[in-house]
Motif scaffolding. Structure first.
Motif, short mmCIF file in Angstrom:
data_model
loop_
_atom_site.label_atom_id
_atom_site.label_comp_id
_atom_site.label_asym_id
_atom_site.label_seq_id
_atom_site.Cartn_x
_atom_site.Cartn_y
_atom_site.Cartn_z
N THR A 65 0.85 -1.19 0.00
CA THR A 65 0.00 0.00 0.00
C THR A 65 0.88 1.24 0.00
N GLN A 66 0.36 2.33 -0.57
CA GLN A 66 1.08 3.60 -0.58
C GLN A 66 0.04 4.72 -0.62
N GLY A 67 0.41 5.90 -0.14
CA GLY A 67 -0.53 7.02 -0.13
C GLY A 67 -1.60 6.81 0.91
N ILE A 68 -2.86 7.02 0.54
CA ILE A 68 -4.01 6.80 1.43
C ILE A 68 -4.74 5.55 0.94
N GLY A 69 -4.27 4.40 1.38
CA GLY A 69 -4.93 3.14 1.04
C GLY A 69 -4.81 2.71 -0.41
N HIS A 70 -3.88 3.28 -1.16
CA HIS A 70 -3.75 2.96 -2.58
C HIS A 70 -2.97 1.65 -2.75
N THR A 71 -3.57 0.70 -3.48
CA THR A 71 -2.94 -0.61 -3.65
C THR A 71 -2.69 -0.98 -5.11
N ASP A 82 4.88 12.12 -4.04
CA ASP A 82 4.68 13.48 -3.56
C ASP A 82 3.19 13.72 -3.30
N ASP A 83 2.85 14.86 -2.72
CA ASP A 83 1.45 15.16 -2.37
C ASP A 83 0.52 15.10 -3.58
N GLN A 84 0.98 15.61 -4.73
CA GLN A 84 0.13 15.61 -5.92
C GLN A 84 -0.21 14.18 -6.34
N GLN A 85 0.77 13.29 -6.29
CA GLN A 85 0.52 11.90 -6.68
C GLN A 85 -0.43 11.23 -5.68
N VAL A 86 -0.20 11.46 -4.39
CA VAL A 86 -1.06 10.86 -3.36
C VAL A 86 -2.49 11.36 -3.52
N ALA A 87 -2.67 12.66 -3.77
CA ALA A 87 -4.02 13.23 -3.96
C ALA A 87 -4.69 12.64 -5.21
N ARG A 88 -3.92 12.46 -6.26
CA ARG A 88 -4.46 11.88 -7.51
C ARG A 88 -4.91 10.43 -7.26
N TRP A 89 -4.05 9.64 -6.59
CA TRP A 89 -4.43 8.27 -6.26
C TRP A 89 -5.68 8.24 -5.38
N PHE A 90 -5.71 9.11 -4.39
CA PHE A 90 -6.85 9.15 -3.46
C PHE A 90 -8.15 9.42 -4.22
N ALA A 91 -8.12 10.41 -5.11
CA ALA A 91 -9.32 10.73 -5.90
C ALA A 91 -9.68 9.58 -6.84
N GLU A 92 -8.71 8.98 -7.49
CA GLU A 92 -8.98 7.87 -8.41
C GLU A 92 -9.54 6.66 -7.67
N ASP A 93 -9.01 6.39 -6.48
CA ASP A 93 -9.51 5.25 -5.70
C ASP A 93 -10.92 5.52 -5.18
N GLN A 94 -11.22 6.77 -4.85
CA GLN A 94 -12.59 7.12 -4.49
C GLN A 94 -13.52 6.94 -5.68
N LEU A 95 -13.05 7.31 -6.87
CA LEU A 95 -13.86 7.11 -8.08
C LEU A 95 -14.15 5.64 -8.32
N ASP A 96 -13.21 4.76 -8.01
CA ASP A 96 -13.48 3.33 -8.14
C ASP A 96 -14.67 2.94 -7.27
N ALA A 97 -14.69 3.42 -6.03
CA ALA A 97 -15.80 3.13 -5.12
C ALA A 97 -17.09 3.78 -5.62
N VAL A 121 -21.26 3.88 3.01
CA VAL A 121 -21.04 2.65 2.24
C VAL A 121 -19.87 2.84 1.27
N GLY A 122 -19.74 4.03 0.72
CA GLY A 122 -18.62 4.30 -0.20
C GLY A 122 -17.27 4.16 0.47
N SER A 123 -17.15 4.62 1.71
CA SER A 123 -15.90 4.45 2.46
C SER A 123 -15.60 2.97 2.64
N PHE A 124 -16.64 2.21 2.92
CA PHE A 124 -16.51 0.75 3.06
C PHE A 124 -16.02 0.13 1.75
N VAL A 125 -16.62 0.51 0.63
CA VAL A 125 -16.22 -0.02 -0.68
C VAL A 125 -14.78 0.39 -0.99
N PHE A 126 -14.41 1.62 -0.66
CA PHE A 126 -13.03 2.09 -0.82
C PHE A 126 -12.07 1.14 -0.11
#
Length: 184
Positions: A65-71, A82-97, A121-126
């Motif tokens: 795992t890296q960033g905020i729960g990114h796998t 860097d922060d920009q990459q972590v924020a991008r992953w976080f948003a993309e992973d939320q979009l998956d949910a 429920v979305g946090s759970f799916v994330f």
């Protein structure tokens, strides 16, 4: 560099990443064409439960795992993000949910979920992924329109194998509180 400085360099601020994701939420679109729909409260539940690390680490389920729960596509040889990459992953992973909920629940129901149900429920799916969600009793309750019963299922998902994880107990309580807030 000292061990303390290395450890500090590997950490990132959840609140900074959330602010970056929120400020760019219109830049991210679901497969249905919707902007990122998670509230700040939901992002805080996700971010605070996952923590924020620039380096690769093994989560309690032993997944890289890296960033905020990114796998996705995380390897043990990845460089510090860097922060920009972590924020991008976080948003993309939320979009998956979000895509999972929009396609598999809202499309079936013909309506949008109430925001707090979507958030809880979305946090759970994330956290557990769409495929695990789709095999759950929680999913069956949601698609039947039984939001209250679905929200009460969240507290059952606190195990890794046979072990109850205190972090998951705390996270599910917060997700359930979000989910049930819409039921009052």
């Amino acid at each position: 560099m000292s061990r303390r400085k290395i450890a500090t360099a590997a950490l990132c601020s959840v609140s900074v990443i959330i602010a970056m994701a929120l400020s760019n939420s219109d830049s991210y679109r679901s497969q249905q064409g919707n902007a990122l729909r998670f509230s700040q409260a939901a992002m805080e539940v996700m971010g605070n439960a996952e923590g924020c690390r620039r380096d690769v680490y093994q989560c309690p389920a032993r997944i890289s795992t890296q960033g905020i729960g990114h796998t996705r596509r995380v390897t043990g040889t990845a460089t510090l993000a860097d922060d920009q990459q972590v924020a991008r992953w976080f948003a993309e992973d939320q979009l998956d949910a979000q895509n999972c909920l929009e396609q598999n629940v809202e499309r079936k129901l013909g309506v949008r979920l109430p925001q707090n149900v979507f958030d809880g429920v979305g946090s759970f799916v994330f956290n557990v992924g769409c495929s695990n969600f789709l095999t759950s009793t929680l999913y069956r309750y949601l698609t039947a329109g039984s939001y209250l019963a679905a929200c009460h299922q969240l507290s059952r998902w606190v195990y890794t194998g046979q072990e109850v994880l205190p972090g998951l107990v705390a996270r599910r309580a917060k997700e359930q509180a979000l989910c049930l807030a819409a039921q009052k």
